[in-house]
Design a protein around this motif. Structure first.
Motif, mmCIF file in Angstrom:
data_model
loop_
_atom_site.group_PDB
_atom_site.id
_atom_site.type_symbol
_atom_site.label_atom_id
_atom_site.label_comp_id
_atom_site.label_asym_id
_atom_site.label_seq_id
_atom_site.Cartn_x
_atom_site.Cartn_y
_atom_site.Cartn_z
ATOM 1 N N CYS A 93 0.785 -1.240 0.000
ATOM 2 C CA CYS A 93 0.000 0.000 0.000
ATOM 3 C C CYS A 93 0.819 1.294 0.000
ATOM 4 O O CYS A 93 1.651 1.538 0.861
ATOM 5 C CB CYS A 93 -0.933 0.011 1.205
ATOM 6 N N ILE A 94 0.568 2.145 -0.998
ATOM 7 C CA ILE A 94 1.252 3.433 -1.092
ATOM 8 C C ILE A 94 0.309 4.592 -0.776
ATOM 9 O O ILE A 94 0.598 5.747 -1.085
ATOM 10 C CB ILE A 94 1.913 3.640 -2.475
ATOM 11 N N GLY A 95 -0.854 4.281 -0.193
ATOM 12 C CA GLY A 95 -1.729 5.347 0.292
ATOM 13 C C GLY A 95 -2.485 6.087 -0.802
ATOM 14 O O GLY A 95 -2.868 7.232 -0.623
ATOM 15 N N HIS A 96 -2.695 5.438 -1.933
ATOM 16 C CA HIS A 96 -3.496 6.044 -3.002
ATOM 17 C C HIS A 96 -4.559 5.049 -3.478
ATOM 18 O O HIS A 96 -4.774 4.860 -4.675
ATOM 19 C CB HIS A 96 -2.605 6.484 -4.169
ATOM 20 N N CYS A 97 -5.231 4.440 -2.508
ATOM 21 C CA CYS A 97 -6.172 3.356 -2.799
ATOM 22 C C CYS A 97 -7.368 3.854 -3.605
ATOM 23 O O CYS A 97 -8.052 3.070 -4.258
ATOM 24 C CB CYS A 97 -6.657 2.729 -1.503
ATOM 25 N N ASP A 98 -7.620 5.183 -3.538
ATOM 26 C CA ASP A 98 -8.726 5.731 -4.329
ATOM 27 C C ASP A 98 -8.412 5.675 -5.820
ATOM 28 O O ASP A 98 -9.307 5.813 -6.651
ATOM 29 C CB ASP A 98 -9.032 7.174 -3.900
ATOM 30 N N LEU A 99 -7.132 5.476 -6.158
ATOM 31 C CA LEU A 99 -6.730 5.436 -7.564
ATOM 32 C C LEU A 99 -6.361 4.023 -8.006
ATOM 33 O O LEU A 99 -5.752 3.837 -9.053
ATOM 34 C CB LEU A 99 -5.524 6.359 -7.780
ATOM 35 N N ALA A 100 -6.703 3.039 -7.201
ATOM 36 C CA ALA A 100 -6.247 1.660 -7.425
ATOM 37 C C ALA A 100 -6.608 1.150 -8.825
ATOM 38 O O ALA A 100 -7.713 1.414 -9.287
ATOM 39 C CB ALA A 100 -6.853 0.741 -6.366
ATOM 40 N N PRO A 101 -5.704 0.420 -9.497
ATOM 41 C CA PRO A 101 -4.346 0.118 -9.036
ATOM 42 C C PRO A 101 -3.438 1.324 -9.204
ATOM 43 O O PRO A 101 -3.399 1.915 -10.281
ATOM 44 C CB PRO A 101 -3.909 -1.032 -9.943
ATOM 45 N N SER A 320 -12.560 2.602 -0.642
ATOM 46 C CA SER A 320 -11.870 2.169 -1.858
ATOM 47 C C SER A 320 -12.337 0.776 -2.249
ATOM 48 O O SER A 320 -13.101 0.142 -1.544
ATOM 49 C CB SER A 320 -10.350 2.175 -1.621
ATOM 50 N N GLY A 321 -11.865 0.332 -3.406
ATOM 51 C CA GLY A 321 -12.239 -0.996 -3.886
ATOM 52 C C GLY A 321 -13.359 -0.913 -4.905
ATOM 53 O O GLY A 321 -13.403 0.007 -5.733
ATOM 54 N N ALA A 322 -14.301 -1.854 -4.804
ATOM 55 C CA ALA A 322 -15.347 -1.988 -5.822
ATOM 56 C C ALA A 322 -16.484 -0.996 -5.606
ATOM 57 O O ALA A 322 -17.634 -1.374 -5.364
ATOM 58 C CB ALA A 322 -15.880 -3.424 -5.814
ATOM 59 N N VAL A 323 -16.173 0.301 -5.659
ATOM 60 C CA VAL A 323 -17.196 1.337 -5.557
ATOM 61 C C VAL A 323 -17.027 2.310 -6.721
ATOM 62 O O VAL A 323 -15.936 2.437 -7.278
ATOM 63 C CB VAL A 323 -17.117 2.110 -4.217
ATOM 64 N N ALA A 324 -18.115 3.030 -7.057
ATOM 65 C CA ALA A 324 -18.076 3.900 -8.229
ATOM 66 C C ALA A 324 -17.193 5.123 -8.005
ATOM 67 O O ALA A 324 -16.482 5.556 -8.903
ATOM 68 C CB ALA A 324 -19.505 4.348 -8.588
ATOM 69 N N ARG A 325 -17.252 5.725 -6.784
ATOM 70 C CA ARG A 325 -16.454 6.925 -6.525
ATOM 71 C C ARG A 325 -15.595 6.729 -5.273
ATOM 72 O O ARG A 325 -15.922 7.224 -4.194
ATOM 73 C CB ARG A 325 -17.376 8.138 -6.335
ATOM 74 N N ALA A 337 -21.409 0.695 6.643
ATOM 75 C CA ALA A 337 -20.673 0.463 5.392
ATOM 76 C C ALA A 337 -21.611 0.690 4.201
ATOM 77 O O ALA A 337 -21.222 1.268 3.184
ATOM 78 C CB ALA A 337 -20.107 -0.952 5.374
ATOM 79 N N ARG A 338 -22.867 0.284 4.353
ATOM 80 C CA ARG A 338 -23.805 0.440 3.228
ATOM 81 C C ARG A 338 -24.026 1.925 2.907
ATOM 82 O O ARG A 338 -24.024 2.322 1.745
ATOM 83 C CB ARG A 338 -25.146 -0.245 3.538
ATOM 84 N N GLN A 339 -24.159 2.730 3.972
ATOM 85 C CA GLN A 339 -24.338 4.168 3.733
ATOM 86 C C GLN A 339 -23.116 4.766 3.040
ATOM 87 O O GLN A 339 -23.251 5.557 2.104
ATOM 88 C CB GLN A 339 -24.571 4.900 5.064
ATOM 89 N N LEU A 340 -21.949 4.364 3.493
ATOM 90 C CA LEU A 340 -20.736 4.907 2.863
ATOM 91 C C LEU A 340 -20.675 4.525 1.389
ATOM 92 O O LEU A 340 -20.351 5.337 0.520
ATOM 93 C CB LEU A 340 -19.484 4.397 3.578
ATOM 94 N N ILE A 341 -20.992 3.272 1.120
ATOM 95 C CA ILE A 341 -20.885 2.778 -0.257
ATOM 96 C C ILE A 341 -21.955 3.427 -1.133
ATOM 97 O O ILE A 341 -21.654 3.956 -2.209
ATOM 98 C CB ILE A 341 -21.019 1.237 -0.286
ATOM 99 N N ASP A 342 -23.201 3.423 -0.656
ATOM 100 C CA ASP A 342 -24.304 3.895 -1.502
ATOM 101 C C ASP A 342 -24.449 5.413 -1.508
ATOM 102 O O ASP A 342 -24.612 6.029 -2.556
ATOM 103 C CB ASP A 342 -25.629 3.257 -1.041
ATOM 104 N N GLY A 347 -22.157 3.876 -4.825
ATOM 105 C CA GLY A 347 -22.649 2.508 -4.951
ATOM 106 C C GLY A 347 -21.569 1.520 -5.351
ATOM 107 O O GLY A 347 -20.500 1.902 -5.842
ATOM 108 N N ALA A 348 -21.871 0.249 -5.133
ATOM 109 C CA ALA A 348 -20.907 -0.808 -5.457
ATOM 110 C C ALA A 348 -20.908 -1.056 -6.965
ATOM 111 O O ALA A 348 -21.933 -0.926 -7.625
ATOM 112 C CB ALA A 348 -21.266 -2.086 -4.704
ATOM 113 N N THR A 349 -19.739 -1.396 -7.483
ATOM 114 C CA THR A 349 -19.635 -1.666 -8.918
ATOM 115 C C THR A 349 -19.840 -3.138 -9.236
ATOM 116 O O THR A 349 -19.992 -3.518 -10.376
ATOM 117 C CB THR A 349 -18.247 -1.249 -9.435
ATOM 118 N N GLU A 350 -19.767 -3.951 -8.197
ATOM 119 C CA GLU A 350 -19.943 -5.391 -8.372
ATOM 120 C C GLU A 350 -20.630 -5.916 -7.126
ATOM 121 O O GLU A 350 -20.699 -5.210 -6.107
ATOM 122 C CB GLU A 350 -18.573 -6.091 -8.461
ATOM 123 N N GLU A 351 -21.049 -7.166 -7.182
ATOM 124 C CA GLU A 351 -21.611 -7.784 -5.979
ATOM 125 C C GLU A 351 -20.531 -7.799 -4.896
ATOM 126 O O GLU A 351 -19.376 -8.174 -5.145
ATOM 127 C CB GLU A 351 -22.044 -9.221 -6.286
#
Lengths: 489, 351
Positions: A93-101, A320-325, A337-342, A347-351
């Motif tokens: 981890c380089i602390g830029h998980c919002d830009l992953a990879p 970060s991860g499988a989310v749109a923004r 977690a649901r509020q943060l994601i949605d 929202g989630a990009t995948e199941e």
């Protein structure tokens, strides 16, 4: 041999700085350069060599390409990115998980940073960032307001801030203030957001802390990967003319552990100290030291202005991860977690398969826990905690065993090697998980339990003590994955 | 003195004494691997963890100082912890007996019935070859307790060994992986004397000493190399009756187990065929012949008297061997000044 080397300061506390200078101005720290600096600083050559080898980056050129394969980046294609860049160095981890990879080309972040955030009542990342006179209150009043606010350390440990502050005031001066900006917890990017978007707010918090502790010197221990933060925070500190020194790390997760950080700043390997004494009693160079996380300090101006009880209780969530923004959002401390994601991250990009709520050692929760408040109490029934609020959303397509193994690999590589349970336990757990991925039991379940307990109870610092948490979470919520271990005697 | 509770019994100890030492004096042996009395407390191996009432987790007895009223338990859960930690260390202990030195880890494993469930896939470290002829090092036996490195830094104040790297790559090695001969090392062998597993061991031209150290017969004596009077143990192979190594115990008063390169390694002269074991006098044939002490000393005295008569006492100077004790040096200067009548006396220790 090295022009300019003779000008470098000789105090042992400047060793890490000097090594960084050699790396930037001369080149990778080779044994010859290490010895030359040791001779100049009158430190034994071996002791400098030990320090150099402890950090990931000192032996690398400044323009090295670094590709992140931390859990989120691994999930979103970090390894494929690594293959496309021959010669690149694989880093956790380089602390830029919002830009992953994510990838760093020298100091330059690839892809370029795009901020996605929201207005919030306390830190307000989108608010105007200008120098401001810090609120001036009596020390007792500050402690009382902090207590009323419920503010805790947001680096991950969650220790009540007012207790730390009170303990430092009780110890006789001279005292030191240190800002822990070594944000290294995988999935956590909030401190970088604060330093890049609200550096003056952090400076305000530092000024309050220095006045409170009657400290004449302060330090910001900043992770090396945060070049933009370094620049903007440096400018903000200069604007207020503060005697605050930015100490730049050199690639070591454990240096975010406060006593390892002190060792690192004093020019030794970043290996955690035995406690007691705690830094509040005897920290940097043996002085009482107030160490706070970036975000924690950034909350303090609002708390003192609005009053501890009246200030809305929010914190910064890295999503970060499988989310749109993916990004950093200020939201209530008991958000789900649901509020943060949605509601925040589009929202989630995948199941969703699994969520890591707050950094590598915070646990792993299943989709069934998405509506649990992300508080200590709300997550306890799920065997997890809010940690550093680095919420990582993993899709169902990403195997849980791989997630835990990658996390364990991270711990194993970052273990300082001082204590047995962490040193060997983390590597052993990585091995056990690797074998499980191939349906092979490396050790019986009862023995694994003993090893986990030894790590939790026997390790010196949070790295080893917390390393079993994700494994325990996975065993609890996905027991079928661990069936082979239970079939052995 | 303070009083505290150790496994249910009230005991006393000087305030500030390390718990591991206080417990030992009261008959409770707490195993340690990274601890050494000569070094600052490190608390790394975690073998000595004990339960301390009020502490959130077990504490290392090697770093915990006794204080009034503390309640310590050494035989609760921490017993199981000790076995587990031993299992962990065995999981990368590839080479349990590289040089015939005692191995505290395998001893402990035997006592606790600990076995490794597997060998870690990354247990093997880079092999290490050194061109010095006195000390060998097998990284496969190293448990990274850091005792040797701390010994060089804290006791010898030199930069010979380093604790290098992080994660599975970490290792103990002479600085930059050079030979010991290319570091500040003086080959005192102190690092091997504190190594708990024998990873660093004596090695001579013909390899490691034959047989395990435990099978050797120890004879305590005084080192003959200088006037310090270090106490040493000559380790004799009972079969060949030859000295195969020299060790020293930390309890020995004058040197606390520390030695120099000569004291530890330079004992081969004892069995050397060229060693002088009795006086020799050069005969008229130009060759050396065995003689009695009386004969030899009389001859030397006569020779010196002759020189004194012919050229005066100031023509004679005495050079004392570095091996002499203070008392012997005193006697020698009496001989020079009082008997021969010269002030020209010097010791070769003064360089």
């Amino acid at each position: 041999m090295t022009p300019g080397l003779d000008e470098l300061p000789r105090e042992r506390t400047r060793l890490l700085d000097n090594l960084g200078w050699v790396r930037r101005n001369v080149g990778p720290v080779t044994p010859e350069r290490s010895d030359a600096l040791a001779d100049h600083m009158n430190i034994r050559r071996g002791e400098v060599a030990e320090v150099v080898s402890f950090y990931s980056y000192l032996g690398q050129p400044v323009d090295v390409v670094r590709v992140c394969t931390g859990p989120v980046c691994d999930c979103l294609g970090g390894r494929a990115l690594l293959e496309r860049h021959p010669g690149a160095v694989e880093v956790p981890c380089i602390g830029h998980c919002d830009l992953a990879p994510a990838m760093l080309r020298g100091d330059e972040v690839v892809p370029a940073v795009t901020y996605s955030t929201n207005h919030g009542p306390s830190i307000d990342l989108l608010g105007p960032d200008e120098p401001r006179e810090p609120p001036s209150l009596e020390p007792d009043r500050i402690v009382a307001e902090l207590e009323a606010s419920g503010l805790v350390g947001y680096g991950g440990a969650g220790f009540a801030t007012w207790r730390k502050w009170e303990a430092v005031r009780k110890a006789p001066g001279p005292r030191v203030v240190i800002v822990n900006a070594d944000e290294g917890e995988p999935g956590t990017i909030k401190d970088r957001y604060v330093m890049e978007l609200r550096p003056h707010l952090l400076v305000e918090g530092i000024e309050v802390a220095m006045a409170f502790a009657e400290a004449e010197e302060a330090y910001v221990y900043l992770r090396e990967e945060y070049a933009t933060a370094r620049e903007r925070l440096g400018a903000a500190l200069a604007a207020r003319g503060l005697p605050v020194t930015i100490v730049t790390g050199a690639g070591s997760y454990v240096c975010g552990e406060e006593t390892a950080m002190l060792e690192s700043m004093e020019g030794r390997r970043g290996m955690p100290r035995l406690r007691p004494p705690f830094p509040a009693e005897a920290g940097y160079l043996g002085r009482p030291t107030l160490i706070n996380n970036v975000e924690t300090l950034a909350h303090i101006p609002a708390i003192l202005r609005l009053g501890g009880a009246a200030c809305p209780r929010t914190r910064l969530w890295s999503v970060s991860g499988a989310v749109a923004r993916p990004g950093c959002y200020e939201a209530s401390v008991d958000v789900t977690a649901r509020q943060l994601i949605d509601d925040y991250a589009g929202g989630a990009t995948e199941e969703i398969g699994a969520v890591v709520p707050g950094g590598a050692a915070s646990g792993i929760i299943p989709p069934a826990a998405l509506d649990a408040p992300l508080t200590r109490e709300g997550l306890a029934p799920w065997g997890a905690g809010p940690g550093s609020a680095g919420v990582q959303v993993f899709p169902a397509s990403y195997p849980v065993l791989r997630l835990v193994r990658e996390t364990m690999r991270f711990f194993a590589e970052e273990s300082c090697q001082k204590c047995t349970p962490c040193r060997i336990g983390t590597r052993a757990l990585e091995h056990v998980l690797h074998e499980l991925e191939h349906d092979r039991p490396a050790m019986p379940g009862w023995q694994l339990e003993e090893w986990l307990v030894a790590m939790e109870k026997g390790s010196i610092c949070g790295l080893g003590q917390g390393a079993p948490v994700p494994l325990r979470g996975a065993m609890r919520h996905w027991p079928e994955l661990f069936a082979p271990l239970l079939q052995t005697r | 003195m303070v009083e505290f509770t150790l496994d249910g019994a009230r005991v006393s100890a000087p305030e500030g004494e390390l718990l591991v030492h206080a417990a030992a004096r009261h008959g409770t042996f707490i195993p340690t691997l990274c601890h050494d009395e000569k070094l600052d407390p490190y608390g790394g191996c975690r073998m000595c963890l004990v339960d301390l009432e009020g502490a959130p987790r077990p504490v290392p007895a090697c770093a915990q100082r006794v204080r009034e009223g503390m309640v310590v338990s050494t035989n609760g859960e921490t017993g199981a912890l000790r076995r587990t930690l031993t299992e962990m260390l065995l999981a990368e202990h590839l080479s349990p007996n590289p040089g015939g030195r005692p191995n505290e880890l395998t001893d402990l494993a035997e006592e606790l019935g600990a076995q490794a469930p597997f060998l870690l896939p990354d247990a093997a470290r880079e092999p290490y070859e050194d061109r010095n002829r006195l000390m060998g090092y097998d990284p496969g036996a190293c448990i990274l307790c850091n005792r040797c490195v701390r010994y060089t830094q804290e006791v010898m104040q030199c930069s010979a060994l380093v604790f290098e790297g992080r994660g599975a790559e970490a290792r103990v090695v002479p600085t930059h992986g050079h030979s010991w001969l290319d570091t500040e090392c003086e080959l005192c062998g102190g690092c091997l004397s504190v190594c708990p597993t024998g990873a660093i061991h004596e090695q001579f031209l013909g390899g490691s000493p034959a047989g395990h150290e435990r099978a050797l017969r120890k004879t305590k004596t005084t080192c003959t190399f200088c006037g310090v009077g270090c106490q040493i143990d000559l380790n004799v192979d009972p079969e060949t009756k030859r000295i195969v190594k020299v060790t020293s115990d930390p309890s020995y008063v004058s040197n606390e187990g520390n030695l120099c390169v000569k004291g530890r390694f330079a004992f081969n002269f004892v069995h050397h065929p060229d060693r002088l074991t009795r006086p020799l006098v050069r005969g008229d044939d130009g060759k050396l012949h065995p003689a009695s002490w009386d004969e030899a000393l009389s001859l030397a005295a006569a020779g010196m008297n002759g020189v004194k008569e012919r050229h005066g006492a100031q023509s004679i100077g005495l050079l004392a061997s570095a091996r002499l004790t203070n008392e012997e040096n005193y006697l020698l200067q009496k001989l020079a000044r009082g008997v021969i009548g010269t002030n020209s006396i010097h010791s070769c220790e003064a360089t």
